[in-house]
Design a protein around this motif. Structure first.
Motif, PDB file in Angstrom:
ATOM      1  N   HIS A 472      -3.101   1.205  -2.741  1.00  0.00           N
ATOM      2  CA  HIS A 472      -3.021   1.487  -1.307  1.00  0.00           C
ATOM      3  C   HIS A 472      -4.309   1.065  -0.607  1.00  0.00           C
ATOM      4  O   HIS A 472      -5.388   1.160  -1.166  1.00  0.00           O
ATOM      5  N   THR A 530       5.127  -0.664   1.179  1.00  0.00           N
ATOM      6  CA  THR A 530       5.479   0.677   1.678  1.00  0.00           C
ATOM      7  C   THR A 530       4.249   1.286   2.354  1.00  0.00           C
ATOM      8  O   THR A 530       3.156   0.725   2.301  1.00  0.00           O
ATOM      9  N   GLN A 531       4.424   2.447   2.980  1.00  0.00           N
ATOM     10  CA  GLN A 531       3.329   3.033   3.756  1.00  0.00           C
ATOM     11  C   GLN A 531       3.172   4.531   3.482  1.00  0.00           C
ATOM     12  O   GLN A 531       4.071   5.170   2.924  1.00  0.00           O
ATOM     13  N   LEU A 532       2.016   5.059   3.886  1.00  0.00           N
ATOM     14  CA  LEU A 532       1.716   6.477   3.669  1.00  0.00           C
ATOM     15  C   LEU A 532       0.925   6.997   4.859  1.00  0.00           C
ATOM     16  O   LEU A 532      -0.024   6.359   5.316  1.00  0.00           O
ATOM     17  N   SER A 545       5.716   9.370   3.325  1.00  0.00           N
ATOM     18  CA  SER A 545       5.815   7.995   2.831  1.00  0.00           C
ATOM     19  C   SER A 545       7.273   7.577   2.741  1.00  0.00           C
ATOM     20  O   SER A 545       8.156   8.406   2.496  1.00  0.00           O
ATOM     21  N   THR A 550       5.480   7.479  -4.288  1.00  0.00           N
ATOM     22  CA  THR A 550       4.154   7.814  -3.745  1.00  0.00           C
ATOM     23  C   THR A 550       4.042   9.320  -3.556  1.00  0.00           C
ATOM     24  O   THR A 550       3.029   9.932  -3.910  1.00  0.00           O
TER      25      THR A 550
END
Length: 694
Positions: A472, A530-532, A545, A550
């Motif tokens: 990340h 992907t994102q957080l 997320s 994650t």
């Protein structure tokens, strides 16, 4: 016009830090300039060049290592006073070497960055900015992340003091007094700032920035908002930018941009027609470039670019042509100047060889005496462990002031080792490749044992943390329309405690607890996209997320860290079923590409055998002919990412297990069936399997 520059090595001092070499103003137009450089032995060396030889002006005694060197003086006068930052002290010297200032600041940490403008002194430690005027404290600011560099817009042009901080969290912070005026988002962690054309451009508001991932940009800092002008990516995957200067090396009346990188590449950008700079020239040195300056050093009337490198070499790239007399190579006559230089170098070499033999004998005698004390030679290591956004791998770069003999890399987590073009090491299985690729969820320590080629043999150990969510990277914003899974923690923990857990889990989070009552960080997964979103305060943390794996990793690691501190956590989660389908759709194009690449690579040997037997391949289908034509590129790509497909299989398997783990179902027995479906590479079939496997 083609730029032709000749390399000249002038002198070697001790190991140098970033921005510690400057050229003093010339006494006349196109006259030679004196060079002043500070090293990590605490020595300031000032010298000029006469007949190709370095002639010392002054040299100070050793002391604390010099972190920065700047020139100053009254506004609108030649800037010829020398200021150095050592520890928490600033010292001032005249151009003749006489000390006139010793200012002990009130900083508790060592000074990391410094800028001088007239009577104003701007200093930064790791997180703290201080402004002094005539050595009296004026303003103070606490930054949210580490400060890498500081600059102030020219007061004579903008009529007010406007300091700009380059901060590790991909932000330039523009200050007004002790307050934050606004933030400027930049594409990477900014490592260096410089005024455009050396004076901020026509408006005095233009700043050039360089980032640790090799990007370059220009932004105008107005009184109310930033105006981005241009940005250059790092297409050639070169090193991070350490130093910037502006100088007219081509003599066309327009200043070029001089860039020094941490992989030893020196670049010259010119502004030919458009506003965006164009790369005109580059030259590779063998070590990182700590400082770069344009001026006249070696000979009157010949401009050059001077660079100081990590190990202390001062190297010039001069416009002075290399004269060759005579006809054929055999008849070439060296100039008198060159012959005398070679003669003096030979004498110096002989003298050094005798000195080495004497010192070696002395050491042997002292080491065999009854009162012998073993002395371990000290050496400096410049290291960098960074995540590459393009291929989700980490680069481990190790630089030593002397030749490296062996590097042993040891890790307590599984790693894929990737070979890189810049790596010249001979690799044994305990490999010393410079790029590693880790797997998220598995965390531990990577250790590098660095042994240089010096006697007696000695070794330094450097440790690098591989974090649970190591792939990340911090980002400025995320897409809030994606389907998100949520993990919420509640318990009797302080803001500092939950912050320390986030630091343990994720890279690029400042170790210092943020100011205020709560904080939000955004992250982007460099491998999957992907994102957080991470928001937390005292007693509560919320993590969102679009990748359920994650959330699963965070749940496991955060609860483990809380248990270590005997803190009870109330954990709740909200799983969005749509997020699994969304993540699979993100992974699928990568999976399809890697499966196709693997199939093509496995066909190459058989197709080449056919080619040998049949003499030509005209009878083959076009798709097989193209595999043969592209065989070398395919093999090269496959070699660069040998375990890419296995990693994707692993991530999809983890996603499958994690989806049902949150439902309280163990589906590990169904993994072989999942792998069969993956081999078929059918996206709809894969999504259907995920939805029907419960």
């Amino acid at each position: 016009m083609e730029l032709s520059l000749a390399r000249v090595d002038y002198l070697q001092v001790g190991v140098t830090a970033q921005k510690t070499m400057r050229l003093l103003p010339a006494s006349g137009r196109r006259a030679t300039q004196k060079v002043v450089v500070g090293d990590q032995d605490g020595v300031i060396t000032c010298f000029g060049i006469k007949k190709g030889e370095a002639v010392p002006v002054f040299k100070t005694l050793p002391g604390q290592k010099i972190a920065r060197l700047e020139l100053g003086g009254a506004l609108n006068t030649p800037q010829e006073k020398i200021f150095v930052a050592t520890g928490s002290e600033v010292r001032g010297f005249t151009k003749r070497g006489k000390q006139f200032l010793s200012f002990e600041t009130n900083l508790t940490e060592s000074i990391k960055a410094m800028h001088i403008s007239g009577a104003d002194l701007f200093l930064c430690a790791s997180y703290i900015y201080n402004h002094y005027c005539d050595c009296k404290d004026q303003h103070y600011f606490l930054s949210g992340d580490k400060i890498n560099d500081v600059l102030c817009l020219p007061v004579d042009k903008v009529n007010c003091i406007t300091p700009v901080l380059a901060c590790q969290d991909r932000v330039l912070r523009v200050l007004q007094g002790s307050d934050l005026l606004y933030e400027v988002e930049v594409p990477g962690p900014p490592t260096v700032l410089a005024l455009n054309s050396g004076n901020g451009g026509d408006s005095g508001e233009e700043i050039v920035f360089g980032t640790s991932d090799g990007k370059l940009g220009l932004v105008q800092i107005t009184g109310s908002k930033p105006i981005p002008k241009w940005e250059i990516g790092n297409e050639k995957k070169r090193g991070g930018i350490l130093c910037i200067d502006s100088f007219d090396i081509t003599g066309d009346g327009v200043k070029e941009l001089l860039i020094g990188r941490d992989d030893g590449v020196l670049e010259i950008y010119s502004f030919e027609s458009a506003d965006d700079p164009v790369l005109r020239y580059d030259h590779a040195l063998s070590e990182s470039i700590a400082s770069v300056q344009g001026g006249c050093v070696g000979k009157d009337g010949y401009d050059e670019i001077l660079a100081s490198t990590y190990s202390g070499w001062l190297t010039g790239l001069t416009t002075e042509p290399v004269h060759r007399e005579g006809g054929s190579a055999e008849e070439l006559k060296l100039s008198q100047e060159m012959q005398s230089k070679i003669s003096s170098l030979r004498n110096e070499l002989e003298h050094l060889q005798i000195k080495v033999l004497q010192e070696r004998e002395k050491y042997q005698q002292s080491s065999q005496s009854s009162t012998a004390v073993s002395s371990v030679p000290a050496f400096s290591v410049n290291d960098k462990f960074t995540l590459n956004k393009d291929d989700a791998s980490y680069s481990l770069i190790l630089e030593v002031q002397t030749a490296i003999d062996i590097v042993l890399v040891q890790s307590d987590v599984p790693l894929d080792l990737l070979d890189v073009d810049k790596n010249s090491a001979v690799v044994s299985f305990s490999s010393c490749d410079s790029e590693v690729r880790s797997i998220e969820g598995q965390y531990g320590t990577l250790q590098a044992y660095v042994t240089p080629r010096i006697q007696p043999k000695t070794c330094q150990v450097h440790q690098y943390q591989i974090k649970p969510l190591s792939l990340h990277q911090r980002t400025h914003s995320i897409d809030h329309d994606r389907p998100m899974n949520t993990l919420t923690l509640k318990g009797q923990f302080s803001f500092a405690e939950i912050h320390s857990w986030v630091v343990f889990c994720l890279p690029e989070v400042p170790e210092k607890t943020p100011a205020g009552e709560s904080i939000t960080f955004y992250f982007h997964n460099t491998f999957l996209g992907t994102q957080l979103e991470s928001t937390y305060r005292k007693g509560e943390g919320c993590f969102k997320s679009d990748n359920i794996s994650t959330i699963s990793i965070l749940k496991d690691v955060l609860s483990k860290e809380a248990t270590k501190r005997k803190i009870n956590l109330n954990i709740s989660y909200d799983v969005n079923e749509e997020s699994v389908r969304h993540t699979l759709k993100l992974i699928h194009p990568k999976l399809e590409y890697q499966q196709l690449l693997a199939k093509k690579v496995h066909l190459i040997d058989a197709l080449r055998e056919l080619q040998v037997h049949e003499g030509n391949v005209d009878f083959l289908l076009p798709k097989y002919r193209s595999i043969l034509e592209e065989a070398d590129q395919l093999l090269e790509e496959y070699k660069k990412q040998p375990a890419h497909l296995e990693r994707l299989y692993g991530m999809i398997t983890d996603l499958f297990i994690d989806k049902f783990k949150f439902k309280g179902t163990n589906v590990k027995t169904k993994v072989p069936l999942l792998l069969e479906i993956l081999d078929g590479c059918d996206q709809d079939g894969l999504i259907a399997f995920f939805e029907s496997a419960a």
